[in-house]
Structures are given as C-alpha cells and as structure tokens.
Design a protein around this motif. Structure first.
Motif, PDB file in Angstrom:
ATOM      1  N   ILE A 501      -2.291  11.484  -6.715  1.00  0.00           N
ATOM      2  CA  ILE A 501      -1.009  12.138  -7.032  1.00  0.00           C
ATOM      3  C   ILE A 501       0.175  11.186  -6.890  1.00  0.00           C
ATOM      4  O   ILE A 501       1.333  11.613  -6.952  1.00  0.00           O
ATOM      5  CB  ILE A 501      -0.795  13.380  -6.152  1.00  0.00           C
ATOM      6  CG1 ILE A 501      -0.739  13.009  -4.668  1.00  0.00           C
ATOM      7  CG2 ILE A 501      -1.896  14.409  -6.403  1.00  0.00           C
ATOM      8  CD1 ILE A 501      -0.394  14.167  -3.746  1.00  0.00           C
ATOM      9  N   GLY A 502      -0.113   9.900  -6.683  1.00  0.00           N
ATOM     10  CA  GLY A 502       0.976   8.933  -6.580  1.00  0.00           C
ATOM     11  C   GLY A 502       1.702   8.944  -5.252  1.00  0.00           C
ATOM     12  O   GLY A 502       2.861   8.521  -5.168  1.00  0.00           O
ATOM     13  N   ALA A 503       1.031   9.407  -4.190  1.00  0.00           N
ATOM     14  CA  ALA A 503       1.657   9.440  -2.874  1.00  0.00           C
ATOM     15  C   ALA A 503       1.286   8.235  -2.011  1.00  0.00           C
ATOM     16  O   ALA A 503       1.927   7.998  -0.986  1.00  0.00           O
ATOM     17  CB  ALA A 503       1.265  10.723  -2.134  1.00  0.00           C
ATOM     18  N   ALA A 504       0.240   7.497  -2.398  1.00  0.00           N
ATOM     19  CA  ALA A 504      -0.135   6.300  -1.655  1.00  0.00           C
ATOM     20  C   ALA A 504       0.893   5.214  -1.959  1.00  0.00           C
ATOM     21  O   ALA A 504       1.059   4.816  -3.112  1.00  0.00           O
ATOM     22  CB  ALA A 504      -1.534   5.841  -2.052  1.00  0.00           C
ATOM     23  N   PRO A 505       1.598   4.713  -0.962  1.00  0.00           N
ATOM     24  CA  PRO A 505       2.710   3.795  -1.251  1.00  0.00           C
ATOM     25  C   PRO A 505       2.244   2.432  -1.740  1.00  0.00           C
ATOM     26  O   PRO A 505       1.304   1.848  -1.188  1.00  0.00           O
ATOM     27  CB  PRO A 505       3.426   3.679   0.104  1.00  0.00           C
ATOM     28  CG  PRO A 505       2.388   4.004   1.122  1.00  0.00           C
ATOM     29  CD  PRO A 505       1.479   5.001   0.480  1.00  0.00           C
ATOM     30  N   TYR A 531       2.530   8.716   6.374  1.00  0.00           N
ATOM     31  CA  TYR A 531       2.627   7.530   5.520  1.00  0.00           C
ATOM     32  C   TYR A 531       2.639   7.914   4.035  1.00  0.00           C
ATOM     33  O   TYR A 531       3.208   7.196   3.211  1.00  0.00           O
ATOM     34  CB  TYR A 531       1.455   6.586   5.774  1.00  0.00           C
ATOM     35  CG  TYR A 531       1.536   5.815   7.073  1.00  0.00           C
ATOM     36  CD1 TYR A 531       2.714   5.200   7.482  1.00  0.00           C
ATOM     37  CD2 TYR A 531       0.422   5.686   7.887  1.00  0.00           C
ATOM     38  CE1 TYR A 531       2.783   4.482   8.664  1.00  0.00           C
ATOM     39  CE2 TYR A 531       0.468   4.963   9.075  1.00  0.00           C
ATOM     40  CZ  TYR A 531       1.654   4.363   9.463  1.00  0.00           C
ATOM     41  OH  TYR A 531       1.715   3.642  10.623  1.00  0.00           O
ATOM     42  N   TYR A 532       1.991   9.037   3.704  1.00  0.00           N
ATOM     43  CA  TYR A 532       1.908   9.456   2.303  1.00  0.00           C
ATOM     44  C   TYR A 532       3.111  10.309   1.896  1.00  0.00           C
ATOM     45  O   TYR A 532       3.128  10.878   0.798  1.00  0.00           O
ATOM     46  CB  TYR A 532       0.596  10.191   2.059  1.00  0.00           C
ATOM     47  CG  TYR A 532      -0.603   9.336   2.407  1.00  0.00           C
ATOM     48  CD1 TYR A 532      -0.747   8.070   1.853  1.00  0.00           C
ATOM     49  CD2 TYR A 532      -1.551   9.768   3.315  1.00  0.00           C
ATOM     50  CE1 TYR A 532      -1.835   7.268   2.187  1.00  0.00           C
ATOM     51  CE2 TYR A 532      -2.637   8.979   3.647  1.00  0.00           C
ATOM     52  CZ  TYR A 532      -2.770   7.732   3.088  1.00  0.00           C
ATOM     53  OH  TYR A 532      -3.841   6.932   3.415  1.00  0.00           O
ATOM     54  N   ARG A 533       4.103  10.353   2.782  1.00  0.00           N
ATOM     55  CA  ARG A 533       5.355  11.029   2.444  1.00  0.00           C
ATOM     56  C   ARG A 533       6.534  10.053   2.505  1.00  0.00           C
ATOM     57  O   ARG A 533       7.683  10.469   2.562  1.00  0.00           O
ATOM     58  CB  ARG A 533       5.568  12.227   3.363  1.00  0.00           C
ATOM     59  CG  ARG A 533       4.409  13.242   3.287  1.00  0.00           C
ATOM     60  CD  ARG A 533       4.797  14.568   3.882  1.00  0.00           C
ATOM     61  NE  ARG A 533       5.854  15.196   3.106  1.00  0.00           N
ATOM     62  CZ  ARG A 533       6.519  16.283   3.498  1.00  0.00           C
ATOM     63  NH1 ARG A 533       6.236  16.840   4.666  1.00  0.00           N
ATOM     64  NH2 ARG A 533       7.473  16.796   2.763  1.00  0.00           N
ATOM     65  N   LEU A 534       6.221   8.763   2.524  1.00  0.00           N
ATOM     66  CA  LEU A 534       7.272   7.740   2.484  1.00  0.00           C
ATOM     67  C   LEU A 534       7.811   7.564   1.072  1.00  0.00           C
ATOM     68  O   LEU A 534       9.007   7.387   0.856  1.00  0.00           O
ATOM     69  CB  LEU A 534       6.720   6.405   3.000  1.00  0.00           C
ATOM     70  CG  LEU A 534       6.397   6.356   4.495  1.00  0.00           C
ATOM     71  CD1 LEU A 534       5.553   5.131   4.800  1.00  0.00           C
ATOM     72  CD2 LEU A 534       7.684   6.339   5.322  1.00  0.00           C
ATOM     73  N   LEU A 535       6.904   7.614   0.102  1.00  0.00           N
ATOM     74  CA  LEU A 535       7.246   7.507  -1.319  1.00  0.00           C
ATOM     75  C   LEU A 535       6.450   8.574  -2.066  1.00  0.00           C
ATOM     76  O   LEU A 535       5.625   9.272  -1.485  1.00  0.00           O
ATOM     77  CB  LEU A 535       6.901   6.118  -1.862  1.00  0.00           C
ATOM     78  CG  LEU A 535       7.574   4.901  -1.199  1.00  0.00           C
ATOM     79  CD1 LEU A 535       6.957   3.617  -1.727  1.00  0.00           C
ATOM     80  CD2 LEU A 535       9.083   4.907  -1.420  1.00  0.00           C
TER      81      LEU A 535
END
Length: 599
Positions: A501-505, A531-535
């Motif tokens: 979903i494009g959450a891995a920075p 960490y998966y809510r940084l970007l």
C-alpha cells in the motif's frame, strides 16, 4: 454513509474501528459499529486471562502506532494492564461510543442481488440470559475481528473418562478429579496439592507448568506433541570469558529492518535464505553460551531437526518453567560452564529441592486405574517418563483454539477458515469482508499485525492501494497437513503489507523528510507499526517523535556490541546477498533483451 459492522471488540476490532473513523471522508463516509457479545471490551486478554499472566510481547511491539505506553513503563505488561491500555485507546479515539456490548451475531447473509450484508444478532438481558428477539443491521462492509483464541480445541484421548471417575485421597483431603481447558484456569491456588497433567506446551502450557510448580503441586507433567523452541521473552544476562553482557532486551525488537524486511530481493525472500542463515548462526551461538542448540538453555523437548528453526515454528517465549524442566537433563562440563553460561532470572529459579516438571509425549491412552500411558519414541523425556507413575487428578488442555465462522449463511460465497487468499485478509473478489487478526507470528504479536491489516484493507477500499498480485514469502514453512497453517514471520508480513500500500518508507525519502535520527531509527529498528506511518497513505504526526524516542531507545539499549552483532553485521551480510541477486537478475535481463529472436 458507508455502514461497516465490526464483529468483536478485542484489539483487532478496536484498531479496525479507529482506523475506519480516521479514514472517513466526504468520498468515503465510513460509519462503523462494533458488535461485541461480552459485557466488556478486551476479548481474549480480558476473558481468557489468569493470575500472574503477562504479555510475552513487548510494549514497543504490542502497542498501537499512535497510542504508546510511557517510556519509563516496564517492557512487558500484565494482562490487566493491557486491558486498561485498550480501554484508554478506545476512549481517546472515540471508539467506545461505537461499541454495542452484549450483542451476539447469529447470522450473516448477502443483501439483495448480493449487495451488502445483513447482520442479525440477539441481545443479552440484564440478568445475563440471551434474548430471543432478532435484530438486524444492513451493512456495506464487514470486518470479522473475533480472533484466533475463542473456541477451545480439545483433542480426544482414549480412556480419559477413567480419570474423571477416580477420586484420590492424598492423606489430607479428598480431591475430585477435574479435566478442563486452559481457558477456564484462573488462579494459582487451583493447582496446589494436585497431580497436574498439562496437555500442550505452548506459552500457556509453559505458564501453567511454572504456576503449578510455584503452587507446590504434588506432580506436574507437561505433555507436548512434537517438541517446542524455547526462548526467553527478554534476552537475559550472558557471561562469556568472565564478561557479563547485560541488556534486558525484548527479543521481539532485535531484528533490524534494512535488508531483513526492507529491500530484500524476491529470490532471497522466496527461499527464506535470511531465516535459514540466522538459524545456523543462532544455533552455534546458543551452544557456546548455553551448551545446547535446541533452544535458549533448553535441554529437553527439542524439535525434530527438520523443524528446528525460525522458518518453521512459533517461538515459545514463556521460559520460566525451563529450570524445572531442565533438571534431569542438563549436563554441561565445568570447563564450558567456566567459559560461558546463561544467567537464569533468580525469580524463576526453583528452590533447592528435587522438584521436576516432567516432560512427556501426549498420552496414547489412560488405563482403567487412571494411569497415563505414553508412547515410546526417540526423545530422552519419552524414555524417562516410562519409569514415572503418572495418575493425574487434574488434566488441563492447553491445546489452543479453533476457528468457526458458522454464522455465515452457507452457499453465499463467504470465506471459510483459511480461505482469505489476499494477504490473509479477504477472499479474492470479495474485499467487502475483511478478516482482521487471524494470522499468528512466529515471533511477534497479533495486535500490531491487526493494525497493519486494517490499514491495508482501508487502502484497498479507498483506492489508496491496489490488490496485490505479487507472491507472498512471509508464511512459516509447514506441511500441507499441518495442524496450524496461519503462521507468518512478523517482520516479513508487516513489511509486505506496507509495501503493498506504499507505507514502507523509501529510505532516501525518509532521510529527506524526517532527517538522520528517524532514518537510523528505521534502519536499525524492527518492524514496528509506527515506522509504517512515517510516510505513505496513513501518516501520523506522532510517528516521527515515537521513532526518535521510544523506538530509538530500544536500539540504544542493545549497546555497541549488540548493534554490531545483531544489527550491522547481519545488515551488511544480507545486503550483499540481496545486491548480488539484483546484479545477477539485471545481467540476466540485459542478456535476455539482447539475445536475437527467431520465428
């Protein structure tokens, strides 16, 4: 409004409802409601808890991405503390007002022309009886969050009725023989003076064995199906060549992200090379530090060689009973003990007596006298138990749970157990029904996985993510007829969902946006949800500060040596392995493109 019914108010249901509320917008006006059949929220952690029970997963891993425990709070919460945490989470994010307790779902069926779902349920009356009036809700989407640990699994053992019929007199008082599932166990006092047989040596079984020993049970026999892999939830002190290494490190935060979960070539992931290499190294290190490769200071109950390793099993992090189990088997020479040794937690050490928790295979049957009969196999504990009389007056099934979605109307295409083929969350072609919290990590925790699953599902519903078509390489390896098939590697699974979903920075984008501190925290940190809510599609304003403080503290706590041997060296090695694979793939693609084609 888009009505969504969430079934279950345990951690998975609460976090799913919270993220649906966060994601609600003019384009997707989500309107979730949670149906919970119990009187309070908390699920398994509230209703299947027992005295002295603690989480074996750390607060850093278990807590949700944007609602954390204080930095100075101890790493592992009691179940009571965790239930209080869930209450505060639900209250803070206004989830409580969405929950209807005392509501049991009885039937779910498709709406007209297959659109939507009709959820039928009954309510509990004030006197505790279930009513007969059926109420219903028409909903656009469903989130099934009832959990893995609800319906007790009780295997059949021939002759167990002979145990139930016997009363044994121990000279002081008369005991009624009892047989029950571990979900009914509550107090240590239940075990005092009893001859206890525990069937199953998962974390609950190990807890009960320790509790029985501490309760001064007359005898404790812990039965396993095919071995277990024991590790403490906290890496305790090791002494090597006179130097003691102290870290107090939760074991679930030791694996680093870079090149172990992030930027791993698909060939490497598919063959589980990282898992097999780490298993090889860990076994040798364990032998040096503890004298055995079966587990961390584990001298009996080892897994068969073909299943011994991270790729195959769930790590048993309830370690307190091991000193009692090891007594008949531990045999380390004084020289090796002088070179290195593992420091047991003094609180878990048995008193200076000969009391032993006996390991045994599952009994094949019980004789009319109530005596257990055990099969003979290659295991040392199997041979030892043949010389021990085992006539239990209490048998506890610590045999886990099963799942059953029997409220679904048959023949309407709802997914059954294990039929969620899109990242274990929903069935292909039916993303309107999500199953959140139905995988179990080898090392890790279900609540953070449930949060990642909820974000994945919402991303699909809102168009922020597309249904993935790439193969999955996160399943634990198991035979086709294995009893448990829902095992995953925590880091590999979390990272896969985040990439989908494009959450891995992207680490370069991460450095540009959040700076070096957050960058290094992610690189050396484990697969924590924050960490998966940084970007990506679900950014949280709290995530950067959490990365810089709490999650950074878990890295600093490892010390220079820990970060060198558990961080940098594996990172460089696995980075070289993946880079080599990428180079080979690139060369192969280049040669393939330049080869002449003949028709």
């Amino acid at each position: 409004m888009l009505r969504i019914v969430v079934v279950g108010a345990g951690p998975a249901g609460l976090v799913t409802c919270k993220h649906l509320l966060d994601a609600s917008s003019d384009d997707f006006p989500f309107d979730p409601i949670v149906l919970e059949q119990k009187d309070e929220i908390g699920g398994t952690f509230r209703y299947r808890s027992y005295e002295n029970a603690n989480l074996v997963s750390s607060k850093q891993l278990t807590c949700f991405s944007d609602w954390r425990m204080p930095l100075d709070h101890h790493d592992h919460l009691s179940l009571e503390e965790y239930v209080d945490y869930l209450k505060s989470y639900a209250q803070h994010f206004k989830v409580l007002e969405r929950i209807k307790t005392g509501c049991r779902v009885t039937r779910i069926s498709r709406g007209v022309n297959g659109k939507g779902h009709l959820v039928e349920y009954i309510r509990k009356s004030p006197d505790g009886a279930w009513g007969t009036t059926v109420e219903s809700i028409m909903t656009d989407y469903l989130a099934i969050c009832t959990g893995l640990h609800v319906i007790p699994s009780i295997p059949s053992i021939p002759g167990i009725e002979h145990v139930l019929k016997k009363n044994e007199n121990n000279g002081e008082r008369k005991f009624e023989a009892t047989v029950f599932h571990s979900s009914e166990y509550k107090l240590r006092a239940q075990l005092t003076g009893r001859r206890v047989m525990i069937l199953g040596c998962g974390e609950t079984g190990m807890d009960l064995a320790y509790e029985a020993a501490k309760a001064k049970a007359k005898q404790v026999v812990l039965c396993h199906r095919d071995g277990f892999l024991s590790f403490p939830k906290v890496v305790n002190d090791f002494t090597l060549f006179g130097m003691t290494f102290k870290g107090n490190l939760p074991i679930d935060g030791l694996i680093t992200n870079l090149f172990e979960t992030a930027y791993v070539h698909p060939w490497i992931a598919q063959r589980r090379i990282r898992w097999h290499v780490s298993d090889f190294v860990i076994k040798r290190v364990l032998w040096l530090l503890t004298g055995t490769q079966a587990g961390c200071n584990q001298w009996a109950g080892e897994l068969p060689p073909e299943r011994l390793g991270r790729a195959y099993v769930f790590l048993n992090k309830s370690h307190k009973a091991m000193p009692y189990i090891n007594r008949p088997y531990r045999h380390r020479t004084w020289l090796l003990q002088l070179i290195s040794h593992y420091e047991e937690d003094p609180a878990d050490m048995p008193p200076n007596t000969d009391f032993v928790v006996d390991l045994a295979p599952f009994p094949s049957h019980f004789l009319p006298t109530g005596q257990a009969v055990f099969p003979v196999n290659w295991r040392k504990e199997s041979k030892r138990i043949q010389n021990v009389e085992v006539k239990p007056d209490m048998i506890i099934y610590a045999t886990g749970y099963t799942q059953n979605f029997n409220w679904f109307e048959p023949g309407q295409g709802y997914a059954g157990v294990g039929e969620q083929d899109v990242r274990e969350i929903f069935k292909s072609g039916d993303e309107s029904v999500a199953y959140i919290g139905f995988v179990r990590p080898g090392v890790g925790a279900i609540p953070p996985i449930a949060e990642m699953q909820a974000m994945f599902w919402i991303a699909i519903l809102t168009g922020k993510g597309k249904i993935p078509t790439t193969p999955a390489h996160y399943h634990l390896l198991a035979k086709k007829n294995a009893r448990i098939t829902y095992g995953v590697d925590h880091g590999a699974y979390m990272s896969q969902l985040a990439r989908d979903i494009g959450a891995a920075p992207d680490i370069f984008e991460l450095y540009r946006v959040h700076g070096s501190h957050v960058f290094w925290s992610y690189v050396f940190g484990a697969a924590f949800v924050s960490y998966y809510r940084l970007l990506g599609p679900f950014p949280s304003p709290k995530a950067p500060e959490i990365a810089r403080t709490e999650l950074w503290e878990t890295i600093v706590r490892r010390g220079v040596g820990g970060n060198l041997f558990m961080g940098l060296i594996p990172m460089v090695f696995y980075g070289c392995v993946s880079c080599t694979a990428w180079t080979i793939e690139s060369v192969w693609r280049l040669l393939h493109m330049q080869m002449p084609r003949f028709s």
